[in-house]
Design an enzyme around this catalytic site. Structure first.
Site, mmCIF file in Angstrom:
data_model
loop_
_atom_site.group_PDB
_atom_site.id
_atom_site.type_symbol
_atom_site.label_atom_id
_atom_site.label_comp_id
_atom_site.label_asym_id
_atom_site.label_seq_id
_atom_site.Cartn_x
_atom_site.Cartn_y
_atom_site.Cartn_z
ATOM 1 N N ASP A 67 0.757 -1.101 -0.068
ATOM 2 C CA ASP A 67 0.061 0.108 -0.037
ATOM 3 C C ASP A 67 0.912 1.199 -0.114
ATOM 4 O OD1 ASP A 67 0.735 -0.229 2.731
ATOM 5 O OD2 ASP A 67 -0.993 -0.649 3.479
ATOM 6 N N ASN A 133 -7.236 -1.513 14.114
ATOM 7 C CA ASN A 133 -8.746 -1.470 13.794
ATOM 8 C C ASN A 133 -9.091 -2.812 13.113
ATOM 9 O OD1 ASN A 133 -7.681 -0.779 11.731
ATOM 10 N ND2 ASN A 133 -8.987 1.093 11.162
ATOM 11 N N HIS A 135 -7.655 -3.633 10.056
ATOM 12 C CA HIS A 135 -7.360 -3.344 8.660
ATOM 13 C C HIS A 135 -6.158 -4.217 8.438
ATOM 14 C CE1 HIS A 135 -4.544 0.204 9.468
ATOM 15 N NE2 HIS A 135 -3.969 -0.569 9.489
ATOM 16 N N GLU A 140 -9.680 -0.848 5.318
ATOM 17 C CA GLU A 140 -10.236 -0.504 6.393
ATOM 18 C C GLU A 140 -11.532 -1.299 6.656
ATOM 19 O OE1 GLU A 140 -8.606 1.660 8.567
ATOM 20 O OE2 GLU A 140 -6.870 1.984 7.292
HETATM 21 P P1 PGA Z 1 2.230 -1.645 12.629
HETATM 22 O O1 PGA Z 1 0.922 -1.540 11.543
HETATM 23 O O2 PGA Z 1 2.890 -2.774 12.059
HETATM 24 O O3 PGA Z 1 2.887 -0.503 12.760
HETATM 25 O O4 PGA Z 1 1.436 -1.917 14.056
HETATM 26 C C1 PGA Z 1 0.151 -2.571 11.109
HETATM 27 C C2 PGA Z 1 -0.853 -1.943 10.254
HETATM 28 O O5 PGA Z 1 -1.481 -1.001 10.625
HETATM 29 O O6 PGA Z 1 -1.059 -2.308 9.296
#
Ligand code: PGA
Length: 238
Positions: A67, A133, A135, A140
């Site tokens: 992404d 959350n 995602h 999302e």
């Molecule tokens: P993080 O993020 O590895 O920084 O915890 C994971 C994500 O939000 O996909």
């Protein structure tokens, strides 16, 4: 059937890197989609060290970025392409045969999305972090199993929080993500989850009925899913 590999925190990154080295050894032309975020950083450290020692090579592999933010200039420290290069790709003695970042600087974003969807067909492996959350990528809450590669509007709070973390002066407006459709079509999916703060959402993703409130829960329908978790993140799985 979800394969759950729960590891002690100190061993976690080395074990994931070892599994990755095995994948590269068995499939040198691996087509792999890679994330950024905090979770994979120690894996990339361990992997770069293993590759540097000659245990495996990316020379025939294709790397596809998961992404990317929209609205950040090239080279911005928060850009996913900047981070993946710094954390892994630029540390490899021999670069991958191909690297597909997401061309967010091109004038026609729909064409960028179409190109990314096209280059992410036939993936051997998608590596994912788990958002707090639920995602995966920028898929999302509200995303569905057939959600395509697309431009995603992102909540202002999550955009600001991410930028504060990564030291960017600019707040992005949106993102482009590999779709859930492409993730679920890959031959294998690895979900990387560490730390106590992810314990609740990991339980939600793996133990409650799947649903759009937690897009990661759809990964369970994938027969090639492996969840690599440390014991802190696995604490509520029972
Ligand atoms: P993080 O993020 O590895 O920084 O915890 C994971 C994500 O939000 O996909």
């Amino acid at each position: 059937m979800t394969a759950l590999r729960t590891l002690e925190a100190a061993a976690w990154a080395g074990e994931v890197a070892a599994a990755f080295v095995e994948r590269l050894q068995s499939t040198p032309s691996l087509r792999v989609c890679l994330p950024t975020g905090a979770t994979p950083i120690p894996v990339y450290d361990a992997l770069a060290a293993r590759i540097g020692r000659g245990d495996a090579s990316f020379a025939q592999a294709t790397v596809i970025l998961l992404d990317e933010w929209l609205g950040l200039p090239p080279g911005d420290p928060a850009r996913c392409d900047t981070r993946l290069r710094a954390q892994l790709l630029d540390r490899l003695p021999v670069p991958p045969a191909a690297v597909h970042t997401i061309e967010v600087d091109a004038p026609d974003l729909e064409a960028t999305v179409a190109r990314h969807a096209a280059c992410s067909l036939d993936l051997d492996l998608v590596v994912l972090g788990l958002g707090i959350n639920g995602h995966v990528g920028f898929n999302e809450p509200g995303s569905l199993p057939d959600s395509p590669t697309r431009v995603v509007r992102l909540a202002a709070s999550s955009r600001r929080a991410a930028m504060a973390r990564y030291g960017s002066a600019t707040v992005p407006t949106a993102g482009i993500t590999l779709g859930m459709d492409r993730i679920l079509a890959a031959r294998k999916v690895w979900l990387l989850v560490t730390g106590e703060r992810k314990a609740g959402i990991l339980r939600r993703a793996l133990r409650d009925p799947e649903g759009p409130d937690c897009p990661a829960s759809y990964l369970r329908r994938h027969r090639g899913l492996t969840v690599f978790t440390d014991s802190e993140a696995a604490a509520l799985l029972g």
